[in-house]
Design a protein around this motif. Structure first.
Motif, PDB file in Angstrom:
ATOM      1  N   SER A   1      -1.030   8.425  -1.587  1.00  0.00           N
ATOM      2  CA  SER A   1      -2.426   7.819  -1.929  1.00  0.00           C
ATOM      3  C   SER A   1      -3.150   7.870  -0.626  1.00  0.00           C
ATOM      4  O   SER A   1      -4.403   8.240  -0.393  1.00  0.00           O
ATOM      5  CB  SER A   1      -2.421   6.418  -2.323  1.00  0.00           C
ATOM      6  N   ALA A   2      -2.415   7.680   0.441  1.00  0.00           N
ATOM      7  CA  ALA A   2      -3.092   7.659   2.006  1.00  0.00           C
ATOM      8  C   ALA A   2      -3.563   9.142   2.230  1.00  0.00           C
ATOM      9  O   ALA A   2      -4.638   9.341   2.683  1.00  0.00           O
ATOM     10  CB  ALA A   2      -2.125   7.348   2.742  1.00  0.00           C
ATOM     11  N   GLN A   3      -2.623  10.012   1.781  1.00  0.00           N
ATOM     12  CA  GLN A   3      -3.093  11.568   1.847  1.00  0.00           C
ATOM     13  C   GLN A   3      -4.299  11.619   0.993  1.00  0.00           C
ATOM     14  O   GLN A   3      -5.177  12.490   1.185  1.00  0.00           O
ATOM     15  CB  GLN A   3      -2.153  12.418   1.484  1.00  0.00           C
ATOM     16  N   ALA A   4      -4.213  11.225  -0.536  1.00  0.00           N
ATOM     17  CA  ALA A   4      -5.322  11.522  -1.130  1.00  0.00           C
ATOM     18  C   ALA A   4      -6.686  10.812  -0.749  1.00  0.00           C
ATOM     19  O   ALA A   4      -7.778  11.486  -0.949  1.00  0.00           O
ATOM     20  CB  ALA A   4      -5.026  10.971  -2.569  1.00  0.00           C
ATOM     21  N   VAL A   5      -6.625  10.022  -0.163  1.00  0.00           N
ATOM     22  CA  VAL A   5      -7.814   9.050   0.509  1.00  0.00           C
ATOM     23  C   VAL A   5      -8.407  10.015   1.320  1.00  0.00           C
ATOM     24  O   VAL A   5      -9.362  10.275   1.692  1.00  0.00           O
ATOM     25  CB  VAL A   5      -7.698   7.523   0.894  1.00  0.00           C
ATOM     26  N   ASP A   6      -7.553  10.273   2.277  1.00  0.00           N
ATOM     27  CA  ASP A   6      -7.940  11.101   3.550  1.00  0.00           C
ATOM     28  C   ASP A   6      -8.474  12.632   3.017  1.00  0.00           C
ATOM     29  O   ASP A   6      -9.417  13.130   3.695  1.00  0.00           O
ATOM     30  CB  ASP A   6      -6.888  11.827   4.442  1.00  0.00           C
ATOM     31  N   ALA A   7      -8.226  12.824   1.801  1.00  0.00           N
ATOM     32  CA  ALA A   7      -8.636  14.196   1.613  1.00  0.00           C
ATOM     33  C   ALA A   7      -9.967  13.953   0.405  1.00  0.00           C
ATOM     34  O   ALA A   7     -10.482  14.795   0.256  1.00  0.00           O
ATOM     35  CB  ALA A   7      -7.742  14.789   0.058  1.00  0.00           C
ATOM     36  N   GLY A   8     -10.516  12.648   0.438  1.00  0.00           N
ATOM     37  CA  GLY A   8     -11.815  12.427  -0.104  1.00  0.00           C
ATOM     38  C   GLY A   8     -11.767  12.064  -1.402  1.00  0.00           C
ATOM     39  O   GLY A   8     -12.768  12.053  -2.111  1.00  0.00           O
ATOM     40  N   LEU A   9     -10.439  11.796  -2.110  1.00  0.00           N
ATOM     41  CA  LEU A   9     -10.385  11.478  -3.535  1.00  0.00           C
ATOM     42  C   LEU A   9     -11.519  10.130  -3.939  1.00  0.00           C
ATOM     43  O   LEU A   9     -11.261   9.343  -3.149  1.00  0.00           O
ATOM     44  CB  LEU A   9      -9.283  11.183  -4.068  1.00  0.00           C
ATOM     45  N   ASP A  10     -12.284  10.083  -4.714  1.00  0.00           N
ATOM     46  CA  ASP A  10     -12.991   9.014  -5.273  1.00  0.00           C
ATOM     47  C   ASP A  10     -12.233   7.972  -5.901  1.00  0.00           C
ATOM     48  O   ASP A  10     -11.288   8.206  -6.235  1.00  0.00           O
ATOM     49  CB  ASP A  10     -14.348   9.300  -6.229  1.00  0.00           C
ATOM     50  N   ALA A  11     -12.763   6.794  -5.885  1.00  0.00           N
ATOM     51  CA  ALA A  11     -11.968   5.554  -6.578  1.00  0.00           C
ATOM     52  C   ALA A  11     -11.479   5.851  -7.708  1.00  0.00           C
ATOM     53  O   ALA A  11     -10.319   5.672  -8.208  1.00  0.00           O
ATOM     54  CB  ALA A  11     -12.780   4.588  -6.406  1.00  0.00           C
ATOM     55  N   ALA A  12     -12.296   6.464  -8.942  1.00  0.00           N
ATOM     56  CA  ALA A  12     -11.707   6.617 -10.250  1.00  0.00           C
ATOM     57  C   ALA A  12     -10.673   7.608 -10.360  1.00  0.00           C
ATOM     58  O   ALA A  12      -9.730   7.535 -10.950  1.00  0.00           O
ATOM     59  CB  ALA A  12     -13.091   7.080 -11.016  1.00  0.00           C
ATOM     60  N   THR A  13     -10.858   8.759  -9.567  1.00  0.00           N
ATOM     61  CA  THR A  13      -9.804   9.726  -9.483  1.00  0.00           C
ATOM     62  C   THR A  13      -8.509   9.007  -8.862  1.00  0.00           C
ATOM     63  O   THR A  13      -7.386   9.446  -9.471  1.00  0.00           O
ATOM     64  CB  THR A  13     -10.039  11.047  -8.706  1.00  0.00           C
ATOM     65  N   LEU A  14      -8.732   8.246  -7.750  1.00  0.00           N
ATOM     66  CA  LEU A  14      -7.472   7.511  -7.286  1.00  0.00           C
ATOM     67  C   LEU A  14      -6.939   6.764  -8.253  1.00  0.00           C
ATOM     68  O   LEU A  14      -5.426   6.832  -8.194  1.00  0.00           O
ATOM     69  CB  LEU A  14      -7.800   6.990  -6.016  1.00  0.00           C
ATOM     70  N   ALA A  15      -7.572   6.050  -9.014  1.00  0.00           N
ATOM     71  CA  ALA A  15      -6.854   5.205 -10.140  1.00  0.00           C
ATOM     72  C   ALA A  15      -6.212   5.847 -11.084  1.00  0.00           C
ATOM     73  O   ALA A  15      -4.943   5.614 -11.402  1.00  0.00           O
ATOM     74  CB  ALA A  15      -7.887   4.555 -10.723  1.00  0.00           C
ATOM     75  N   LYS A  16      -6.681   6.976 -11.499  1.00  0.00           N
ATOM     76  CA  LYS A  16      -6.067   8.054 -12.399  1.00  0.00           C
ATOM     77  C   LYS A  16      -4.620   8.516 -11.980  1.00  0.00           C
ATOM     78  O   LYS A  16      -3.667   8.433 -12.407  1.00  0.00           O
ATOM     79  CB  LYS A  16      -6.888   9.005 -12.955  1.00  0.00           C
ATOM     80  N   PHE A  17      -4.655   8.816 -10.417  1.00  0.00           N
ATOM     81  CA  PHE A  17      -3.852   9.331  -9.717  1.00  0.00           C
ATOM     82  C   PHE A  17      -2.433   8.298  -9.629  1.00  0.00           C
ATOM     83  O   PHE A  17      -1.456   8.589 -10.061  1.00  0.00           O
ATOM     84  CB  PHE A  17      -4.174   9.646  -8.484  1.00  0.00           C
ATOM     85  N   ALA A  18      -2.861   7.226  -9.416  1.00  0.00           N
ATOM     86  CA  ALA A  18      -2.064   5.845  -9.593  1.00  0.00           C
ATOM     87  C   ALA A  18      -1.202   5.831 -10.915  1.00  0.00           C
ATOM     88  O   ALA A  18      -0.114   5.626 -10.955  1.00  0.00           O
ATOM     89  CB  ALA A  18      -2.547   4.677  -9.070  1.00  0.00           C
TER      90      ALA A  18
END
Length: 425
Positions: free
Chosen positions: A130-147
């Protein structure tokens, strides 16, 4: 189990369908997999005691590679083109998780340790990815689906490992039971000691000092087994030496270390079970104990009078019936001996011969003490004197011969002894 797997797979497929990772983000995450795997293994070593030593060295490297495979499968799933069956990228990782579960069972570890490792792995992997995904600029909605996809994926791997662990235990249990059955039958057949030792090692069975054979009705054995030494063997197939008896109606138990004080406890536990208990023998020689209980059973010694009769107990302790077993060992020889030593009585009326033989038997047992003989026969001492006078007239000086006295003692003891049924072709 299958319902849980289907539910996990549904969540994984749904999460993968809703997640949209671009190629750059996927490659960035993929490049971090070795580091994530290393951190995951390190966390498992620290937080799961069962793996403290198991994951170091070469095995640790193998586990790191397995973690990378699992994470790589996850990224392949997350980045797959829309409309692609999620089972394709899932299959290798699930097969690896299933194999891992089987390996854990073979290593003797429970699923608790592996599930703890999965929980630690999920937490560390999510933190790193998730730290890498945030650094890559993933938005919050996509990050939630990623989790959601991360944890659904871990659930599915866990379910695959549980299935593997369960299947391995079931397979191992069946194989061990088969080995134990073979060991039990080899013991009953009297196989050589080296073969028995090898069979015990194959069955992972710790040999005791002694084994005692017990024969009892088959329907009662299950209730008895729960209270016996866990190493007790119960051979159930191709039982030898039954001579036409139905092996399905007979249970044979080989009980470890049931001698000395433990024998008393064994006899007590079998009260009312119509059980025959053989002598304790060195474990590789238990066949002799088995043959003795079969002989006692055929002689019907369960309710026979012995030195310590207990007809209500429903147990035959063969150690209390050795005389009857010896006398019943060769019925034909006993009959010949009886006819030979009682030949002087042959010309008398049967009732007279029976009374004299009975008196002579009591006289021998009580070493000529007339009053004791009279009490045993419930007659007057003068009656004993009269009868023994008749006996002395018939036998003469032979009653002073130790050999004749021995033969008479055995033959007359055998008058009331059970006789083993003869097997006819």
């Amino acid at each position: 189990m299958e319902a849980a797997q289907h539910a996990a797979r549904g969540r994984t497929a749904r999460g993968a369908a809703e997640l949209d990772l671009d190629e750059a983000t996927t490659e960035r995450l993929r490049s971090q997999l070795p580091r994530v795997a290393e951190h995951t293994v390190r966390a498992v070593i620290i937080e799961v005691p069962s793996y403290a030593g198991a994951l170091r060295g070469a095995m640790g490297t193998n586990i790191e590679e397995a973690v990378q495979l699992a994470l790589g499968g996850f990224l392949s799933l997350a980045a797959r083109p829309r409309g692609t069956d999620p089972g394709t990228p899932l299959a290798p990782a699930l097969e690896g998780a299933y194999a891992l579960g089987r390996g854990e069972a073979r290593s003797g570890r429970t699923m608790d340790a592996l599930l703890s490792a999965y929980r630690v792995g999920a937490r560390v992997s999510w933190r790193e990815l998730s730290a890498q995904a945030v650094d890559a600029g993933l938005d919050a909605a996509t990050l939630a689906k990623f989790a959601e996809l991360v944890f659904a994926y871990i659930d599915e791997l866990s379910a695959a490992s549980v299935a593997g662990h369960t299947d391995e235990l079931a397979t191992t249990g069946r194989v061990r039971r088969r080995y134990l059955q073979r060991l039990g039958r080899s013991l009953l057949l009297g196989a050589p000691a080296d073969q028995l030792a090898a069979a015990a090692a194959r069955a992972d069975w710790d040999p005791p000092r002694t084994l005692t054979a017990v024969v009892m009705p088959g329907e009662q054995a299950r209730r008895v087994l729960s209270g016996l030494d866990p190493r007790t063997l119960r051979p159930e197939e191709d039982l030898p030496d039954l001579e036409g008896e139905d092996e399905n109606e007979i249970a044979v138990l080989l009980v470890p270390d049931a001698d000395r004080p433990a024998r008393t406890a064994l006899v007590r536990s079998l009260r009312g079970r119509q059980a025959y208990i053989g002598p304790a023998r060195p474990w590789t020689a238990v066949r002799s104990s088995y043959l003795r209980v079969l002989r006692a059973r055929r002689l019907g010694l369960l309710d026979a009078a012995g030195p310590q009769p207990d007809p209500e107990a429903g147990v035959c302790d063969t150690e209390q019936h050795l005389t009857s077993l010896v006398l019943g060992a060769d019925p034909a020889a006993l009959a010949d001996l009886r006819a030979q030593v009682l030949e002087p009585l042959a010309g008398l009326r049967p009732s007279t011969a029976e009374r004299l033989a009975e008196t002579l038997h009591a006289w021998l047992l009580h070493q000529g003490r007339r009053d004791d003989v009279a009490r045993a026969l419930h007659v007057h001492p003068q009656t004993v004197r009269y009868r023994m006078g008749q006996v002395r007239e018939l036998y003469g000086d032979a009653l002073n011969d130790p050999g004749t006295v021995l033969a008479l003692t055995v033959a007359l003891a055998g008058r009331a002894a059970p006789v083993e049924p003869q097997v006819t072709e």
